[in-house]
Design an enzyme around this catalytic site. Sequence first.
Site, PDB file in Angstrom:
ATOM      1  N   ASP A  13       0.824  -1.216   0.000  1.00 24.42           N
ATOM      2  CA  ASP A  13       0.000   0.000   0.000  1.00 24.42           C
ATOM      3  C   ASP A  13       0.858   1.266   0.000  1.00 24.42           C
ATOM      4  O   ASP A  13       0.425   2.317   0.476  1.00 24.42           O
ATOM      5  CB  ASP A  13      -0.948   0.027   1.206  1.00 24.42           C
ATOM      6  CG  ASP A  13      -1.762  -1.239   1.348  1.00 24.42           C
ATOM      7  OD1 ASP A  13      -2.336  -1.670   0.342  1.00 24.42           O
ATOM      8  OD2 ASP A  13      -1.800  -1.806   2.465  1.00 24.42           O
ATOM      9  N   LYS A  16       2.458   1.983  -5.156  1.00 24.39           N
ATOM     10  CA  LYS A  16       3.163   1.431  -6.318  1.00 24.39           C
ATOM     11  C   LYS A  16       2.424   1.688  -7.618  1.00 24.39           C
ATOM     12  O   LYS A  16       3.038   1.870  -8.661  1.00 24.39           O
ATOM     13  CB  LYS A  16       3.373  -0.076  -6.121  1.00 24.39           C
ATOM     14  CG  LYS A  16       4.394  -0.422  -5.055  1.00 24.39           C
ATOM     15  CD  LYS A  16       4.635  -1.914  -4.954  1.00 24.39           C
ATOM     16  CE  LYS A  16       3.435  -2.655  -4.423  1.00 24.39           C
ATOM     17  NZ  LYS A  16       3.075  -2.286  -3.042  1.00 24.39           N
ATOM     18  N   GLY A  40      -4.122  -4.607  -4.550  1.00 25.83           N
ATOM     19  CA  GLY A  40      -4.744  -3.622  -5.427  1.00 25.83           C
ATOM     20  C   GLY A  40      -3.829  -2.458  -5.737  1.00 25.83           C
ATOM     21  O   GLY A  40      -3.029  -2.032  -4.905  1.00 25.83           O
ATOM     22  N   HIS A  41      -3.934  -1.946  -6.957  1.00 19.96           N
ATOM     23  CA  HIS A  41      -3.223  -0.741  -7.364  1.00 19.96           C
ATOM     24  C   HIS A  41      -4.253   0.280  -7.835  1.00 19.96           C
ATOM     25  O   HIS A  41      -5.136  -0.042  -8.631  1.00 19.96           O
ATOM     26  CB  HIS A  41      -2.250  -1.023  -8.511  1.00 19.96           C
ATOM     27  CG  HIS A  41      -1.113  -1.918  -8.144  1.00 19.96           C
ATOM     28  ND1 HIS A  41      -0.591  -1.970  -6.882  1.00 19.96           N
ATOM     29  CD2 HIS A  41      -0.402  -2.796  -8.886  1.00 19.96           C
ATOM     30  CE1 HIS A  41       0.415  -2.839  -6.858  1.00 19.96           C
ATOM     31  NE2 HIS A  41       0.539  -3.357  -8.061  1.00 19.96           N
ATOM     32  N   GLN A 226       2.226  -6.145  -3.072  1.00 18.10           N
ATOM     33  CA  GLN A 226       2.455  -6.169  -1.618  1.00 18.10           C
ATOM     34  C   GLN A 226       3.751  -5.413  -1.261  1.00 18.10           C
ATOM     35  O   GLN A 226       4.117  -4.463  -1.924  1.00 18.10           O
ATOM     36  CB  GLN A 226       2.458  -7.593  -1.074  1.00 18.10           C
ATOM     37  CG  GLN A 226       1.111  -8.259  -1.078  1.00 18.10           C
ATOM     38  CD  GLN A 226       0.922  -9.222  -2.211  1.00 18.10           C
ATOM     39  OE1 GLN A 226       1.847  -9.642  -2.874  1.00 18.10           O
ATOM     40  NE2 GLN A 226      -0.311  -9.604  -2.455  1.00 18.10           N
TER      41      GLN A 226
END
Length: 432
Positions: A13, A16, A40-41, A226
């Site tokens: 988080d 990225k 998630g991105h 991650q």
Amino acid sequence: MANVVVVGSQWGDEGKGKIVDWLSERADLVVRFQGGHNAGHTLVVDGKTYKLSLLPSGVVREGKLSIIGNGVVFDPHAFVAELGRLKEQGIEVTPDRLKIAENTALILSLHRELDGFREDAASNSGTKIGTTRRGIGPAYEDKVGRRGIRVLDLADPETLPVKVDRLLTHHNALRRGLGHAEVAQAAIMTEITSVAEKILPFVDRVWKILDDMRRAGKRILFEGAQGTLLDIDHGTYPFVTSSNTVSGQAAAGSGVGPGAIGYVLGITKAYTTRVGEGPFPTEQKNEVGEFLGTRGHEFGVVTGRKRRCGWFDAVLVRQAVAVNGIKGIALTKLDVLDGVDEIKVCTGYRLDGEMIDYLPASQGAQARVEPVYETLEGWKGTTAGARSWNALPAQAVKYVRYIEELIGAPVALLSTSPERDDTILVTDPFQD
């Protein structure tokens, strides 16, 4: 020119998605090399927000090839659903734009169910890990146990039933032991074959594509999911993900030799957050933590879970720099600290009365470490939207320089908002 690996230097988080999107403009192809749709991105491009889980961040850019590498565990139904969401936003992902490694392991419904069964059982005993219940861990277990179904098996319907039977021999034994009904072969066969024709056009020999493009001098961006502290070997075990999240996995998880990796960029948040269970030395269970969470919009992209928040931990990031071979960091969310009177930075730990400068591997010791803080003066001006060092308040620059000194790595990029252009470039990783 250097190929670039992007890794998170904390618990994920770190931002990225934006940085990978920003770098992808300079890259010819973007490769996901580990994890699954549990990470998630969020990308904000021209004011439009895209939320990705399984797909590489490069898919939102025209003219870029994106690759899902063999180190990823691949949920075919989640993949189809994500393609559909992007299409609704005007992004058509075709086989010319995206390739999936043929030797990538599949996540099936029985993996998701087993993930949930275990977490529920662990919750009752107070030992849960805090997984996303997406089936990531069980899928990796089957891959290592040599009973997994792989993407290339979708093209071989004659041998697929035998492989499914072998998989079910293991899973049905587990299900019986946990008090749940067995799964029939027909149900799994239907689940797999129902999406085969949608998946197979994307499947290719990724190692060959990467080798050809590397020899042609193309720029490759390896995108991790991650963060380092969630690595199965180097993270806060057992409260980790089920794959290697460090830079070394970029080679094994995509099919290139380690010599293809040039610059390692560590994405680093200006404070610290964590989702799920596990140790967190600088966590602030007070108004500071609430402020950081509210100002920073700290909720998981995939799960929506509220993130735990705390001060910047230089000990952890310094360790991540060493483990990954990080050459420079991309410092994100500096603007969240705007207006804070005093900012604390963890410079070391106290363990059982002794000072240490590392995070111990022992679960018990990790739970006992106490952070040692240095207090810095905050800044009254704003860093939000700044695109040059001159636009930053003096105390903000001082904070950044102090972080560089503590972690032993320079800031290569500085992000000052979710917008991709609000980025200060110090070193272009591709030109290192």
